[in-house]
Scaffold this motif. Structure first.
Motif, PDB file in Angstrom:
ATOM      1  N   PRO A  44      19.592  -3.595   0.055  1.00 31.73           N
ATOM      2  CA  PRO A  44      19.722  -4.821  -0.764  1.00 31.73           C
ATOM      3  C   PRO A  44      20.284  -6.012   0.013  1.00 31.73           C
ATOM      4  O   PRO A  44      20.117  -7.153  -0.370  1.00 31.73           O
ATOM      5  N   VAL A  45      20.897  -5.701   1.173  1.00 29.73           N
ATOM      6  CA  VAL A  45      21.595  -6.799   1.867  1.00 29.73           C
ATOM      7  C   VAL A  45      20.725  -7.533   2.872  1.00 29.73           C
ATOM      8  O   VAL A  45      21.151  -8.489   3.502  1.00 29.73           O
ATOM      9  N   GLU A  46      19.477  -7.067   3.048  1.00 33.59           N
ATOM     10  CA  GLU A  46      18.633  -7.770   4.035  1.00 33.59           C
ATOM     11  C   GLU A  46      17.164  -7.579   3.661  1.00 33.59           C
ATOM     12  O   GLU A  46      16.817  -6.672   2.924  1.00 33.59           O
ATOM     13  N   ASP A  47      16.333  -8.462   4.181  1.00 35.19           N
ATOM     14  CA  ASP A  47      14.884  -8.301   3.952  1.00 35.19           C
ATOM     15  C   ASP A  47      14.387  -7.118   4.757  1.00 35.19           C
ATOM     16  O   ASP A  47      14.902  -6.837   5.839  1.00 35.19           O
ATOM     17  N   TYR A  48      13.399  -6.423   4.227  1.00 38.00           N
ATOM     18  CA  TYR A  48      12.800  -5.312   4.976  1.00 38.00           C
ATOM     19  C   TYR A  48      11.335  -5.622   5.183  1.00 38.00           C
ATOM     20  O   TYR A  48      10.617  -5.911   4.241  1.00 38.00           O
ATOM     21  N   LYS A  49      10.912  -5.571   6.443  1.00 36.35           N
ATOM     22  CA  LYS A  49       9.484  -5.774   6.730  1.00 36.35           C
ATOM     23  C   LYS A  49       8.903  -4.476   7.267  1.00 36.35           C
ATOM     24  O   LYS A  49       9.467  -3.904   8.213  1.00 36.35           O
ATOM     25  N   VAL A  50       7.826  -4.007   6.659  1.00 36.78           N
ATOM     26  CA  VAL A  50       7.203  -2.774   7.137  1.00 36.78           C
ATOM     27  C   VAL A  50       6.523  -3.054   8.474  1.00 36.78           C
ATOM     28  O   VAL A  50       5.770  -4.013   8.616  1.00 36.78           O
ATOM     29  N   ASP A  51       6.832  -2.212   9.458  1.00 36.21           N
ATOM     30  CA  ASP A  51       6.185  -2.321  10.779  1.00 36.21           C
ATOM     31  C   ASP A  51       4.795  -1.670  10.676  1.00 36.21           C
ATOM     32  O   ASP A  51       4.706  -0.464  10.404  1.00 36.21           O
ATOM     33  N   ASP A 101       0.858  -1.192   0.000  1.00 31.09           N
ATOM     34  CA  ASP A 101       0.000   0.000   0.000  1.00 31.09           C
ATOM     35  C   ASP A 101       0.899   1.249   0.000  1.00 31.09           C
ATOM     36  O   ASP A 101       2.117   1.155   0.156  1.00 31.09           O
ATOM     37  N   TYR A 102       0.267   2.388  -0.157  1.00 28.53           N
ATOM     38  CA  TYR A 102       0.984   3.649  -0.381  1.00 28.53           C
ATOM     39  C   TYR A 102       2.039   3.947   0.684  1.00 28.53           C
ATOM     40  O   TYR A 102       3.204   4.208   0.366  1.00 28.53           O
ATOM     41  N   THR A 103       1.661   3.880   1.941  1.00 21.64           N
ATOM     42  CA  THR A 103       2.611   4.260   2.997  1.00 21.64           C
ATOM     43  C   THR A 103       3.666   3.160   3.169  1.00 21.64           C
ATOM     44  O   THR A 103       4.848   3.451   3.372  1.00 21.64           O
ATOM     45  N   SER A 104       3.269   1.901   3.042  1.00 20.82           N
ATOM     46  CA  SER A 104       4.244   0.807   3.169  1.00 20.82           C
ATOM     47  C   SER A 104       5.257   0.870   2.031  1.00 20.82           C
ATOM     48  O   SER A 104       6.456   0.653   2.240  1.00 20.82           O
ATOM     49  N   ASN A 105       4.782   1.234   0.846  1.00 23.65           N
ATOM     50  CA  ASN A 105       5.683   1.355  -0.306  1.00 23.65           C
ATOM     51  C   ASN A 105       6.702   2.456  -0.044  1.00 23.65           C
ATOM     52  O   ASN A 105       7.898   2.278  -0.259  1.00 23.65           O
ATOM     53  N   PHE A 106       6.207   3.582   0.493  1.00 21.10           N
ATOM     54  CA  PHE A 106       7.117   4.694   0.806  1.00 21.10           C
ATOM     55  C   PHE A 106       8.177   4.228   1.798  1.00 21.10           C
ATOM     56  O   PHE A 106       9.380   4.456   1.624  1.00 21.10           O
ATOM     57  N   LEU A 107       7.739   3.519   2.827  1.00 18.19           N
ATOM     58  CA  LEU A 107       8.671   3.098   3.884  1.00 18.19           C
ATOM     59  C   LEU A 107       9.711   2.116   3.345  1.00 18.19           C
ATOM     60  O   LEU A 107      10.902   2.213   3.665  1.00 18.19           O
ATOM     61  N   GLN A 108       9.284   1.198   2.461  1.00 22.03           N
ATOM     62  CA  GLN A 108      10.283   0.238   1.939  1.00 22.03           C
ATOM     63  C   GLN A 108      11.246   0.937   0.990  1.00 22.03           C
ATOM     64  O   GLN A 108      12.443   0.656   0.978  1.00 22.03           O
ATOM     65  N   MET A 109      10.763   1.926   0.231  1.00 19.29           N
ATOM     66  CA  MET A 109      11.672   2.662  -0.656  1.00 19.29           C
ATOM     67  C   MET A 109      12.657   3.482   0.166  1.00 19.29           C
ATOM     68  O   MET A 109      13.807   3.670  -0.214  1.00 19.29           O
TER      69      MET A 109
END
Ligand code: SDX
Length: 392
Positions: A170-177, A157-165
């Motif tokens: 690249p060196v680790e998985d990112y999970k949106v809180d 979703d919009y805010t989660s996309n912003f947070l992951q960007m």
């Protein structure tokens, strides 16, 4: 006053337009978008639903919502040639200057060819702006960190996309809180529109010459940058940090704020319209407690902010001038807890305000209002003869 012209510096007593979009009552501290209270929207809506409401006038039903979100999702990537412009900026260029430049550059990538009433093409420009603005915003942060940029992900979703960007590496998985994403969603809603404030009036004035949407929004970003306007959220944290460095005592800073010979102002305090609590500040203050507790963040400047507010609200100077905390007073404390750097705070304000600017520009465009061209009262030299340089 000369003849029929009245000067009203800062337009303190001048209305520039009628509008159906946002209602605010400064005395009672009320704020509504298209009739819905900010309290309800902040609690129950999501940011793109509020963006739809502001731009198109109604809360979207499921089909309208899915269609709007789907269109935005499909336009989140940015033309790779925009990166060449972006790469030309020095690493420490302020993100607000980068954003106003790149949004203006969008008029080159997506040239306006619509006639006055081709709503379909205007709508495509609206979707592009809503979709690409956060993507470009995250480039500024990644460059400042020396990190590679991230591309948007269509499954977020919009805010989660912003947070992951912003924060994925690249060196680790990112999970949106989800706590962070929800807090950001609420902050964006609270910033989404605010009737004829400085930056919105700028967007309308530029739009009144029939300049294109990107150029009008680019001008609004520049106006928002100023520390008396959206730039205040960055100035508040810098002020609170200075107080903390200085031992944390607020009395000295209150005295400076009251001293007419001292240019220092209590940033995040006061408002042109609200002569009562800014309803957004009330919500953000409550949310600051919740978000910091949920994230286990203990930010000493939050206590300083509370102490400053307490002292100011009991001080004759502030009471007599009806100076209360505004939207910018507590917002930076949450942004910081979400990991967003101070120089990006005003960009966050701009991401929130974007649908409001768009809605106001559209309303102006559809109203066919005359080009904005205020008058003046001339106070300069009377007529005089030209002097050759040797005689000056
Ligand atoms: C935003 O317009 C909007 O809606 C904006 C906004 C939005 O959503 O778009 O709400 C977002 O910009 C919020 C405001 C963020 N700015 C700040 O926090 C900066 C600090 N605040 C101020 O500079 C000021 O209060 C303004 C800019 C917000 C409002 O300015 P005004 O309406 O022109 O009021 P003013 O400067 O004429 O002040 C009136 C009096 C003056 O004292 P006197 O000359 O009457 O003795 O109050 C004093 C000012 O000196 N004053 C302050 C003060 N704000 C006003 N004194 C100390 N500290 C302050 N913060």
């Amino acid at each position: 006053q000369t003849g029929h012209i009245t000067i009203d510096p800062g337009f303190k007593n001048t209305g520039s337009t009628t509008s159906d979009i946002t209602y605010l009552d400064g005395e009672q501290g009320l704020l509504r978008y298209r009739g819905y209270s900010i309290e309800d929207l902040a609690d129950k809506a999501d940011f793109l639903g509020v963006a739809y409401l502001l731009i198109y006038g109604e809360l979207p039903n499921e089909k309208q919502y899915d269609d709007f979100v789907g269109k935005i999702t499909r336009h989140t990537m940015v033309n790779e040639d925009m990166r060449k412009i972006f790469d030309g900026f020095p690493v420490n260029a302020h993100p607000m200057g980068v954003m106003s430049s790149l949004v203006s550059a969008m008029s080159g990538f997506y040239p306006e060819s619509y006639s006055k009433n081709d709503m379909e093409e205007i709508d495509l420009h609206i979707i592009r702006l809503m979709a690409k603005f956060p993507t470009i915003a995250t480039w500024c942060y990644k460059k400042s960190q020396g990190h590679p940029i991230n591309y948007p992900k269509n499954n977020l979703d919009y805010t989660s996309n912003f947070l992951q960007m912003m924060f994925a590496l690249p060196v680790e998985d990112y999970k949106v809180d989800p706590i962070v994403s929800r807090a950001l969603n609420k902050l964006l809603i609270l910033h989404a529109d605010h009737e004829q404030n400085c930056s919105t009036s700028t967007v309308r004035l530029v739009g009144s010459s029939q300049a294109n949407l990107y150029s009008s929004i680019s001008a609004g970003i520049s106006a928002l940058w100023g520390p008396l306007h959206g730039g205040a959220n960055q100035a508040v944290i810098e002020m609170l940090e200075a107080i903390k460095e200085d031992g944390g005592g607020v009395e000295k800073y209150l005295a400076k704020a009251k001293d007419k010979d001292d240019p220092f102002r209590l940033m995040g305090f006061g408002h042109r319209v609200y002569k009562n609590f800014d309803p957004r500040a009330r919500i953000i203050k409550k949310s600051a407690d919740e978000v910091l507790a949920a994230l286990g963040v203990d930010d000493p400047v939050l206590d300083i902010a509370r102490g400053l507010e307490e002292a100011a609200l009991n001080d004759e100077y502030f009471i007599s001038r009806k100076l209360y905390p505004n939207v910018d007073f507590y917002s930076g404390i949450i942004y910081r807890a979400l990991g967003i750097p101070v120089n990006m705070f005003t960009v966050m304000f701009a991401i929130g305000r974007l649908p409001g600017w768009i809605a106001q520009w559209l309303e102006l465009r559809e109203s066919g209002q005359a080009i904005g061209r205020p008058r003046q009262i001339y106070t300069g030299e009377t007529a005089r003869e030209f002097k050759e340089i040797g005689d000056r």
